[in-house]
Write a protein that holds these residues in place. Structure first.
Motif, PDB file in Angstrom:
ATOM      1  N   GLN A  99     -36.774  20.635  11.918  1.00  0.00           N
ATOM      2  CA  GLN A  99     -35.491  20.969  12.694  1.00  0.00           C
ATOM      3  C   GLN A  99     -34.450  20.217  12.120  1.00  0.00           C
ATOM      4  O   GLN A  99     -33.147  20.792  11.733  1.00  0.00           O
ATOM      5  N   ASP A 100     -34.464  19.017  11.611  1.00  0.00           N
ATOM      6  CA  ASP A 100     -33.445  18.459  11.293  1.00  0.00           C
ATOM      7  C   ASP A 100     -33.562  17.885   9.731  1.00  0.00           C
ATOM      8  O   ASP A 100     -33.288  16.704   9.337  1.00  0.00           O
ATOM      9  N   ALA A 101     -34.401  18.642   9.091  1.00  0.00           N
ATOM     10  CA  ALA A 101     -34.770  18.234   7.437  1.00  0.00           C
ATOM     11  C   ALA A 101     -33.719  18.308   6.621  1.00  0.00           C
ATOM     12  O   ALA A 101     -32.836  19.241   6.867  1.00  0.00           O
ATOM     13  N   SER A 102     -33.297  17.320   5.813  1.00  0.00           N
ATOM     14  CA  SER A 102     -32.282  17.219   4.981  1.00  0.00           C
ATOM     15  C   SER A 102     -32.860  17.736   3.636  1.00  0.00           C
ATOM     16  O   SER A 102     -32.175  18.243   2.788  1.00  0.00           O
ATOM     17  N   ASN A 103     -34.314  17.621   3.456  1.00  0.00           N
ATOM     18  CA  ASN A 103     -34.895  18.163   2.147  1.00  0.00           C
ATOM     19  C   ASN A 103     -36.192  18.661   2.410  1.00  0.00           C
ATOM     20  O   ASN A 103     -36.772  18.559   3.605  1.00  0.00           O
ATOM     21  N   LEU A 104     -36.633  19.568   1.746  1.00  0.00           N
ATOM     22  CA  LEU A 104     -37.882  20.220   1.643  1.00  0.00           C
ATOM     23  C   LEU A 104     -39.439  19.262   2.033  1.00  0.00           C
ATOM     24  O   LEU A 104     -39.885  19.530   3.076  1.00  0.00           O
ATOM     25  N   ALA A 151     -25.848  23.687   3.333  1.00  0.00           N
ATOM     26  CA  ALA A 151     -24.436  22.821   3.500  1.00  0.00           C
ATOM     27  C   ALA A 151     -24.741  21.414   2.905  1.00  0.00           C
ATOM     28  O   ALA A 151     -24.002  20.785   2.040  1.00  0.00           O
ATOM     29  N   ARG A 152     -25.723  20.631   3.579  1.00  0.00           N
ATOM     30  CA  ARG A 152     -26.143  19.321   2.919  1.00  0.00           C
ATOM     31  C   ARG A 152     -26.458  19.305   1.468  1.00  0.00           C
ATOM     32  O   ARG A 152     -26.042  18.471   0.710  1.00  0.00           O
ATOM     33  N   GLN A 153     -27.267  20.074   1.064  1.00  0.00           N
ATOM     34  CA  GLN A 153     -27.790  20.304  -0.314  1.00  0.00           C
ATOM     35  C   GLN A 153     -26.551  20.544  -1.279  1.00  0.00           C
ATOM     36  O   GLN A 153     -26.506  19.984  -2.257  1.00  0.00           O
ATOM     37  N   TRP A 154     -25.592  21.080  -0.753  1.00  0.00           N
ATOM     38  CA  TRP A 154     -24.356  21.563  -1.510  1.00  0.00           C
ATOM     39  C   TRP A 154     -23.409  20.395  -1.738  1.00  0.00           C
ATOM     40  O   TRP A 154     -22.787  20.361  -2.761  1.00  0.00           O
ATOM     41  N   GLU A 155     -23.496  19.264  -0.906  1.00  0.00           N
ATOM     42  CA  GLU A 155     -22.780  18.284  -1.059  1.00  0.00           C
ATOM     43  C   GLU A 155     -22.939  17.265  -2.217  1.00  0.00           C
ATOM     44  O   GLU A 155     -22.658  16.335  -2.529  1.00  0.00           O
ATOM     45  N   ARG A 156     -24.393  17.348  -2.633  1.00  0.00           N
ATOM     46  CA  ARG A 156     -25.216  16.729  -3.522  1.00  0.00           C
ATOM     47  C   ARG A 156     -24.254  16.512  -4.677  1.00  0.00           C
ATOM     48  O   ARG A 156     -23.731  17.367  -5.033  1.00  0.00           O
ATOM     49  N   ALA A 157     -24.086  15.415  -5.167  1.00  0.00           N
ATOM     50  CA  ALA A 157     -23.029  14.969  -6.308  1.00  0.00           C
ATOM     51  C   ALA A 157     -23.376  15.797  -7.500  1.00  0.00           C
ATOM     52  O   ALA A 157     -22.452  16.575  -8.453  1.00  0.00           O
ATOM     53  N   SER A 158     -24.600  15.793  -8.053  1.00  0.00           N
ATOM     54  CA  SER A 158     -25.211  16.784  -8.928  1.00  0.00           C
ATOM     55  C   SER A 158     -24.901  18.174  -8.874  1.00  0.00           C
ATOM     56  O   SER A 158     -24.462  19.033  -9.883  1.00  0.00           O
ATOM     57  N   VAL A 159     -25.028  18.872  -7.815  1.00  0.00           N
ATOM     58  CA  VAL A 159     -24.815  20.192  -7.341  1.00  0.00           C
ATOM     59  C   VAL A 159     -23.068  20.387  -7.405  1.00  0.00           C
ATOM     60  O   VAL A 159     -22.482  21.258  -8.191  1.00  0.00           O
ATOM     61  N   GLN A 160     -22.205  19.272  -6.817  1.00  0.00           N
ATOM     62  CA  GLN A 160     -20.927  19.325  -6.947  1.00  0.00           C
ATOM     63  C   GLN A 160     -20.372  19.321  -8.419  1.00  0.00           C
ATOM     64  O   GLN A 160     -19.444  20.116  -8.852  1.00  0.00           O
ATOM     65  N   GLN A 161     -20.888  18.756  -9.181  1.00  0.00           N
ATOM     66  CA  GLN A 161     -20.428  18.772 -10.534  1.00  0.00           C
ATOM     67  C   GLN A 161     -20.809  20.219 -11.288  1.00  0.00           C
ATOM     68  O   GLN A 161     -19.873  20.324 -11.892  1.00  0.00           O
ATOM     69  N   TRP A 162     -21.782  20.827 -11.008  1.00  0.00           N
ATOM     70  CA  TRP A 162     -21.895  22.180 -11.535  1.00  0.00           C
ATOM     71  C   TRP A 162     -20.762  23.062 -10.650  1.00  0.00           C
ATOM     72  O   TRP A 162     -20.144  24.112 -11.254  1.00  0.00           O
ATOM     73  N   VAL A 163     -20.661  22.979  -9.237  1.00  0.00           N
ATOM     74  CA  VAL A 163     -19.733  23.741  -8.715  1.00  0.00           C
ATOM     75  C   VAL A 163     -18.195  23.712  -9.217  1.00  0.00           C
ATOM     76  O   VAL A 163     -17.656  24.632  -9.416  1.00  0.00           O
ATOM     77  N   LYS A 164     -17.974  22.618  -9.708  1.00  0.00           N
ATOM     78  CA  LYS A 164     -16.539  22.223 -10.098  1.00  0.00           C
ATOM     79  C   LYS A 164     -16.379  22.582 -11.598  1.00  0.00           C
ATOM     80  O   LYS A 164     -14.995  22.013 -12.059  1.00  0.00           O
ATOM     81  N   LEU A 165     -17.250  23.031 -12.382  1.00  0.00           N
ATOM     82  CA  LEU A 165     -16.942  23.352 -13.495  1.00  0.00           C
ATOM     83  C   LEU A 165     -15.719  24.375 -13.729  1.00  0.00           C
ATOM     84  O   LEU A 165     -15.724  25.251 -12.843  1.00  0.00           O
ATOM     85  N   ASP A 166     -15.164  24.432 -14.752  1.00  0.00           N
ATOM     86  CA  ASP A 166     -13.997  25.322 -15.011  1.00  0.00           C
ATOM     87  C   ASP A 166     -14.762  26.590 -15.751  1.00  0.00           C
ATOM     88  O   ASP A 166     -15.487  26.787 -16.526  1.00  0.00           O
ATOM     89  N   ARG A 167     -14.423  27.623 -14.637  1.00  0.00           N
ATOM     90  CA  ARG A 167     -14.949  29.191 -14.920  1.00  0.00           C
ATOM     91  C   ARG A 167     -13.990  29.985 -15.471  1.00  0.00           C
ATOM     92  O   ARG A 167     -12.821  29.965 -14.784  1.00  0.00           O
ATOM     93  N   PRO A 168     -14.020  30.569 -16.601  1.00  0.00           N
ATOM     94  CA  PRO A 168     -13.277  31.889 -16.854  1.00  0.00           C
ATOM     95  C   PRO A 168     -13.262  32.873 -16.021  1.00  0.00           C
ATOM     96  O   PRO A 168     -14.151  33.183 -14.842  1.00  0.00           O
TER      97      PRO A 168
END
Length: 210
Positions: free
Chosen positions: A152-157, A191-208
Motif C-alpha cells: 500500500q505504501d511502497a516506494s519501490n517494487l 509520482a515518487r519514482q518520477w522525482e528520482r534524480a536520474s529520472v529527472q535528468q532524462w526528463v529535462k533533456l533538451d528535445r527537438p
C-alpha cells in the motif's frame, strides 16, 4: 589504467522508454558516458555504420570501447555485470528474476497502451483520445500486476530501488500524465519514482520539436 569510454545512442527525441531505462541505469551507477541522438525518422538507424554497431538497428545501443550492445534490458544486465559496485538489479536472485520478469513483460505485452499512450504524452505533453476497449483490457492487466507487486505504501517494487521501478513508473505515467483514471496507490508510486534524480535528468533533456 585508462577508462574505456561509454557511448549511449538514443532516439533523437529522447522519448524512447528503453533508452531512458539505460540512461537512468548509467546515471545511477555514476558512469561517465556520451549521449548521441539517432534520427529514426530519417532512417539513420539503418545506415551501415550504425546498423553494424547496433546489430538490431534499434535504440538504445551502448558502445563500451569496441563492444556494442543493443536491447535495453540486455544493456542494463551487462552494466551490472561489468560495473557491479552499484547494482541496478536486486541482489537476491528471486527478486532479480522478478525484476527481469517485469521488464520483459512491459516490453513484450500491453501493446495497446504503448500504441494509444505513446511517450509523446509523457515527454511532449500531447493529449491522447479515450482508450479503446483493447487498451482498457491492457490497462486492467497493468493495474492488476502493479497492485499485486506493490504494498500500500511502497516506494519501490522490491524494497530498494531497481531499474524495473523506472520502467513500471513510465508505463503508469503514460496514463497518469494523460489524465486517465489511475488508482491512487499506483499514481502515487509513479509520482515518487518520477522525482528520482536520474529520472529527472532524462526528463529535462533538451528535445527537438516533433
Amino acid at each position: 589504467m585508462l577508462k574505456v569510454p561509454l557511448r549511449l545512442y538514443a532516439d533523437a527525441q529522447f522519448a524512447s522508454p528503453y533508452a531512458m531505462s539505460v540512461f537512468v541505469a548509467l546515471r545511477e551507477k555514476q558512469l561517465a558516458f556520451e549521449l548521441f541522438g539517432v534520427d529514426l525518422g530519417s532512417g539513420a538507424n539503418r545506415e551501415e555504420s550504425y546498423a553494424a554497431e547496433s546489430l538490431t538497428q534499434r535504440v538504445p545501443t551502448l558502445a563500451h570501447g569496441d563492444f556494442a550492445l543493443s536491447e535495453s534490458s540486455a544493456i542494463t544486465e551487462y552494466l551490472d555485470d561489468t560495473f557491479p559496485e552499484t547494482l541496478v538489479y536486486p541482489r537476491d536472485r528471486h527478486l532479480r528474476a522478478r525484476a527481469r520478469q517485469v521488464q520483459a513483460w512491459l516490453r513484450s505485452d500491453l501493446l495497446p497502451i504503448r500504441q494509444e499512450r505513446s511517450t509523446e504524452v509523457v515527454f511532449y505533453k500531447n493529449e491522447a483520445p479515450a482508450l479503446t476497449a483493447a487498451a482498457e483490457q491492457a490497462v486492467e492487466k497493468l493495474y492488476f500486476a502493479a497492485d499485486r507487486l506493490l504494498s500500500q505504501d511502497a516506494s519501490n517494487l522490491f524494497g530498494d530501488w531497481c531499474i524495473a521501478d523506472t520502467d513500471l513508473a513510465l508505463m503508469l505515467n503514460r496514463l497518469v500524465m494523460n489524465g486517465d483514471d489511475v488508482p491512487a496507490k499506483l499514481a502515487s508510486y509513479a509520482a515518487r519514482q518520477w522525482e528520482r534524480a536520474s529520472v529527472q535528468q532524462w526528463v529535462k533533456l533538451d528535445r527537438p520539436p516533433l
